[in-house]
Design a protein around this motif. Structure first.
Motif, short mmCIF file in Angstrom:
data_model
loop_
_atom_site.label_atom_id
_atom_site.label_comp_id
_atom_site.label_asym_id
_atom_site.label_seq_id
_atom_site.Cartn_x
_atom_site.Cartn_y
_atom_site.Cartn_z
N ASP A 14 0.82 -1.22 0.00
CA ASP A 14 0.00 0.00 0.00
C ASP A 14 0.85 1.27 0.00
OD1 ASP A 14 -2.18 -1.79 0.32
OD2 ASP A 14 -1.96 -1.69 2.50
N SER A 16 2.37 4.92 -0.49
CA SER A 16 1.90 6.27 -0.80
C SER A 16 3.11 7.18 -0.82
CB SER A 16 0.88 6.74 0.23
OG SER A 16 0.47 8.07 -0.03
N CYS A 18 4.87 11.29 -1.67
CA CYS A 18 4.75 12.73 -1.93
C CYS A 18 6.12 13.29 -2.24
CB CYS A 18 4.11 13.47 -0.75
SG CYS A 18 5.15 13.64 0.72
N THR A 79 -1.75 7.23 3.79
CA THR A 79 -1.47 8.17 2.70
C THR A 79 -0.65 9.32 3.26
OG1 THR A 79 -3.48 7.66 1.45
CG2 THR A 79 -2.46 9.80 1.04
N ARG A 81 0.93 13.17 2.55
CA ARG A 81 0.81 14.38 1.76
C ARG A 81 1.57 15.52 2.46
NH1 ARG A 81 -0.22 11.17 -1.54
NH2 ARG A 81 -2.17 10.88 -2.70
N THR A 91 -4.53 7.45 8.09
CA THR A 91 -4.62 6.00 8.01
C THR A 91 -5.78 5.51 8.87
OG1 THR A 91 -3.32 3.96 8.19
CG2 THR A 91 -3.05 5.57 9.94
N TYR A 101 -5.32 11.05 11.55
CA TYR A 101 -4.11 11.51 10.90
C TYR A 101 -3.18 12.12 11.93
CZ TYR A 101 -6.39 16.17 10.83
OH TYR A 101 -7.02 17.33 11.16
N ASP A 124 -9.00 3.24 4.60
CA ASP A 124 -8.14 3.73 3.51
C ASP A 124 -8.37 5.21 3.23
OD1 ASP A 124 -7.40 1.10 3.34
OD2 ASP A 124 -7.86 0.84 1.22
N SER A 126 -7.73 9.19 2.54
CA SER A 126 -6.71 9.95 1.81
C SER A 126 -7.07 11.43 1.89
CB SER A 126 -6.66 9.48 0.35
OG SER A 126 -5.69 10.21 -0.38
N TYR A 139 -12.41 8.23 1.11
CA TYR A 139 -12.19 6.96 1.79
C TYR A 139 -13.11 5.88 1.24
CZ TYR A 139 -16.39 8.29 4.46
OH TYR A 139 -17.66 8.66 4.82
N HIS A 182 -7.34 7.81 -4.10
CA HIS A 182 -6.52 9.02 -4.08
C HIS A 182 -7.12 10.01 -5.07
CE1 HIS A 182 -3.56 7.23 -1.52
NE2 HIS A 182 -3.19 6.33 -2.41
N ASP A 242 -0.23 5.01 -6.16
CA ASP A 242 -0.22 6.45 -5.89
C ASP A 242 0.66 7.10 -6.95
OD1 ASP A 242 -0.87 8.80 -4.64
OD2 ASP A 242 0.37 8.46 -2.85
#
Length: 518
Positions: A14, A16, A18, A79, A81, A91, A101, A124, A126, A139, A182, A242
């Motif tokens: 999984d 992710s 940035c 995820t 960012r 998450t 988060y 999940d 984001s 999500y 995403h 991603d």
């Protein structure tokens, strides 16, 4: 220049990603391992260095099971960012069934305490930071709770307060388990990319687009944009992707995939992180990899990419903290381990919990990342009470593992080899020894694990062999991969004698594989 998948081998699903200036940051799922959410850094997208974990405190990551019969709880699909100078990782902790988060000004941390998304019935999650200042939370709905598909709402990023009612924005293309969403904005379009088909051989990546963040979303007529299903390609179950745009303007996708053992559909290393280039069609759709297929080797003209180097890891436990590759299985009991009680050694204090239990065993492990590898460790341990035990384990979960260990029974010092395969638990062999210090060795191939030890005369003696197939995901269940673990237990009571591990060596014998290095 060529690079080889996976870019991060072993159990790293999984992914992710940035980008911040010239740097890339990547996180993956960690399930019930602590610390949680491994965090990687790269400057070229291929060579990654683990700089730590996002969740390093029990207050951020409680892992005490409420439902002990379900494997692979804990952290699902984070995820990452970056916005206005701040990093965010969002998450779901399935153990407590809550999404949250955390944030940090620097990726190395410290990361904040969790900001829980109260009332969110999904997983999940984001984050997407739009140009007008709005923050969207996208999500997947929990199965059986409301409409199945991808939902979205807006949140206040400072408080975590949900600002609007969740809306169903896309049900996907009809594949099972639409998840891992995403949201991106590219030019004037909002793109919603998701995973479908379940995280097995039918896994795939699909995408849709809209002029509005809430849709309606137009499905790409060429979906899926990534799937290796119904092929004989070495990487299978590709999905959960991603996107990121590199400094030179090129686009890339990170995604999970598995490498089944040759001539089988079984895999035991876990779902790994892979990378593929992305092209954009004239109709404005991304195309991942080789027309939607993921290859092992890519030859690219990008200047971002470098070659990889051979892998050899020697951990001597001379530091005051463990390197980031090491994990505990769930939250470790206070005072159960130390790097300073005997300097130069990892000291484990056996507790009543064993590797077979759903509590937190005294376990310090790292992922298996190569099919063919050699592992060795030196154990200094003189157990005095029956049941005191310490050793080296190959561990998938509490129901599926092998171990070589030193113990004592009725005054006899023994080395044993044990198998745990579902409900079948058997000590395959015991050898009486008279050694305070013993070197345990493990040789792994794609089909077997061979356990041995060095006798007092320095001769290597094989004590047992275990098939990799019995520890595969298809047999053992769950969503993780193999760990090589140092452990200690009192088998129902606390040990009176600590176990001291002097070193842990890991050498890959896979010629085609290497270790990412900055």
């Amino acid at each position: 220049m060529k690079y080889t998948n996976p870019i991060i081998s072993g159990f790293h699903p999984d992914p992710s990603i940035c980008k911040v200036a010239e740097d890339y940051y990547l996180v993956t799922s960690s399930f019930e391992y602590f610390p949680g959410i491994p965090l990687f850094h790269s400057t070229d997208l291929v060579n990654w260095n683990q700089i730590g974990h996002v969740l390093t405190r029990e207050s951020q990551l409680p892992l005490t099971r409420e439902h002990s019969f379900v494997p692979s709880q804990g952290i699902y699909a984070p995820t990452i960012r970056h916005h206005n100078g701040r990093f965010y990782v969002i998450t779901t902790n399935i153990t407590i069934r809550k999404s949250f988060y955390v944030w940090a000004d620097n990726p190395e941390g410290p990361w904040s305490e969790p900001i829980f998304l109260e009332g969110l019935m999904g997983y999940d999650p984001s984050l997407f930071f739009d140009e007008d200042g709005k923050v969207y939370l996208t999500y997947a709905s929990f199965p059986g709770i409301g409409p199945e598909g991808i939902l979205q709402t807006e949140i206040d990023i400072e408080s975590g307060k949900i600002l609007s009612e969740s809306q169903l924005i896309w049900e996907g293309t009809g594949g099972c388990s639409p998840e891992g969403p995403h949201l991106y904005r590219v030019n004037d379009w909002y793109y919603l990319m998701i995973a479908e088909g379940g995280t097995e051989n039918g896994h795939m990546v699909t995408i849709s687009k809209s002029k509005n963040p809430y849709g309606p979303f137009e499905s790409n007529p060429y979906n899926p944009i990534l799937s290796n299903r119904s092929t004989k390609l070495p990487i299978q179950a590709t999905g959960h992707a991603d996107l990121v745009q590199a400094t030179d303007g090129s686009w890339w996708a990170v995604f999970l995939g598995i490498r089944p053992v040759k001539s089988t559909k079984l895999h035991h290393l876990g779902r790994e992180t892979n990378l593929a280039p992305v092209q954009w069609s004239e109709q404005g759709w991304p195309v991942i990899g080789s027309n939607g297929r993921a290859d092992v080797i890519y030859d690219t003209k990008s200047k971002l990419l470098n070659n990889r180097i051979p892998w050899e890891e020697k951990e001597d436990f001379n530091n005051v903290s463990l390197s980031p590759v090491w994990n505990f299985y769930r939250n470790p009991p206070l005072g159960s381990w130390s790097l300073t009680d005997k300097p130069g050694f990892l000291t484990l204090y056996g507790q009543p919990c064993t590797l077979n239990d759903t509590e937190s065993p005294i376990f310090v492990g790292r992922r298996q990342q190569h099919f063919n590898c050699d592992v060795s460790t030196l154990l200094n341990f003189t157990p005095s009470e029956d049941g005191e035990e310490a050793g080296l384990a190959v561990f998938m979960n509490e129901n599926y593992h092998y171990e070589i260990a030193k113990t004592v029974r009725q005054g006899k010092s023994l080395i044993l080899f044990r198998r745990r395969i579902g409900s079948m638990l058997k000590v395959e062999k015991e050898i009486e020894v008279d050694q305070q210090t013993v070197v345990f060795k493990l040789k792994s191939t794609d089909k077997s694990f061979t356990f041995s030890f060095l006798t007092a005369a320095g001769e290597e003696e094989v004590i047992g062999v275990g098939e990799t197939s019995f520890l595969s995901t298809q047999i053992a269940g769950g969503f993780t991969g193999i760990y090589f673990a140092l452990y200690a237990t009192g088998n129902g009571k606390s040990s009176t004698t600590p176990a001291h591990f002097d070193y842990f060596n890991y050498i890959s014998n896979d010629e085609s594989e290497g270790r990412s290095k900055l």
